[in-house]
Design a protein around this motif. Sequence first.
Motif, mmCIF file in Angstrom:
data_model
loop_
_atom_site.group_PDB
_atom_site.id
_atom_site.type_symbol
_atom_site.label_atom_id
_atom_site.label_comp_id
_atom_site.label_asym_id
_atom_site.label_seq_id
_atom_site.Cartn_x
_atom_site.Cartn_y
_atom_site.Cartn_z
ATOM 1 N N LEU A 87 0.827 -1.208 0.000
ATOM 2 C CA LEU A 87 0.000 0.000 0.000
ATOM 3 C C LEU A 87 0.863 1.262 0.000
ATOM 4 N N ALA A 88 1.891 1.274 0.851
ATOM 5 C CA ALA A 88 2.758 2.448 0.957
ATOM 6 C C ALA A 88 3.494 2.712 -0.349
ATOM 7 N N VAL A 89 4.019 1.671 -0.972
ATOM 8 C CA VAL A 89 4.729 1.825 -2.242
ATOM 9 C C VAL A 89 3.761 2.298 -3.326
ATOM 10 N N ALA A 90 2.572 1.702 -3.361
ATOM 11 C CA ALA A 90 1.582 2.078 -4.372
ATOM 12 C C ALA A 90 1.168 3.539 -4.218
ATOM 13 N N GLN A 91 0.932 3.971 -2.986
ATOM 14 C CA GLN A 91 0.566 5.371 -2.736
ATOM 15 C C GLN A 91 1.685 6.308 -3.191
ATOM 16 N N HIS A 92 2.904 5.928 -2.889
ATOM 17 C CA HIS A 92 4.060 6.762 -3.227
ATOM 18 C C HIS A 92 4.164 6.988 -4.732
ATOM 19 N N TYR A 93 3.785 5.965 -5.509
ATOM 20 C CA TYR A 93 3.902 6.081 -6.963
ATOM 21 C C TYR A 93 2.597 6.486 -7.636
ATOM 22 N N GLY A 94 1.619 6.931 -6.850
ATOM 23 C CA GLY A 94 0.430 7.547 -7.432
ATOM 24 C C GLY A 94 -0.770 6.659 -7.633
ATOM 25 N N LEU A 95 -0.735 5.414 -7.180
ATOM 26 C CA LEU A 95 -1.911 4.557 -7.294
ATOM 27 C C LEU A 95 -2.972 5.024 -6.303
ATOM 28 N N PRO A 96 -4.248 5.076 -6.697
ATOM 29 C CA PRO A 96 -5.299 5.414 -5.730
ATOM 30 C C PRO A 96 -5.379 4.374 -4.619
ATOM 31 N N THR A 97 -5.240 4.839 -3.373
ATOM 32 C CA THR A 97 -5.294 3.938 -2.218
ATOM 33 C C THR A 97 -6.103 4.582 -1.104
#
Length: 267
Positions: A87-97
């Motif tokens: 989740l943290a990596v996805a948020q960092h790269y702009g994925l909606p979380t």
Amino acid sequence: MKKLDGSTYEAESWIDLQTELFNFEVGEKHNRFRSSFAYRGVDSSQYELETSLMRIKNPEMELHLLRNFKKYARSILSDNQNVWELLAVAQHYGLPTRLLDWSFSPNVALHFATSNLEKFDRDGAIWCIDIEKIHNLLPEAFKDALKKENSFVFTVDILNNIENVESLDEFDNSKGSEDFIICLEPPSIDERIINQYAMFTVMSNSNRKLNELLMDYPEIYKKIIIPAHLKLEIRDKLDQANISERMIYPGLQGISAWLKRYYTNLV
């Protein structure tokens, strides 16, 4: 500092704002002047504390988004990544979380409230949440996990080691009748996270806006309105203090963004 209503205030000057943002006393534990707050800056005071997942108007796709992110990003993800790190990596790269970005630095939050020159005609705001008071609302299992690690905030490993919250479905089912907030310090993936002194909040109810929960507990937060007429002064003084895109986004992209804004004529 002008009190408007409840936990909402309005700054009247740069000094007034700095005084309020750094207004904390000596802590009981370590006898140090260290804040228990995290900060989020927004360039419009009308913005609510909604996640990027809420903004796509399709929150049921959360697990599909994460599954496909993991599938397509497998070459850069670690093999043993738990759901919280993902989740943290996805948020960092702009994925909606379901995560919401905060900073332990009030001046970093001020940067985000004043970096968009197109919004200088409207009031901004700094949201401030008291992490220690937020933790008082946690279920016992989460309190015990923090106490065991003697940690101020959660990490991805601490969360993953709590029984029955190793997946988002399990986490959603753990809240019982009361919603609560997790304050999560992300892993130091790159310099951007480090320089932004980043923190995330995670709501136990991913469909509820954070500001809606905060309204139920006025003692755990404050919202400071930044009047539009103060934004330019704040912006210039932040630049002088080296709080700019050049520091927030290390590398050529940050330098270019800083120079573009710095040399834009507002007249």
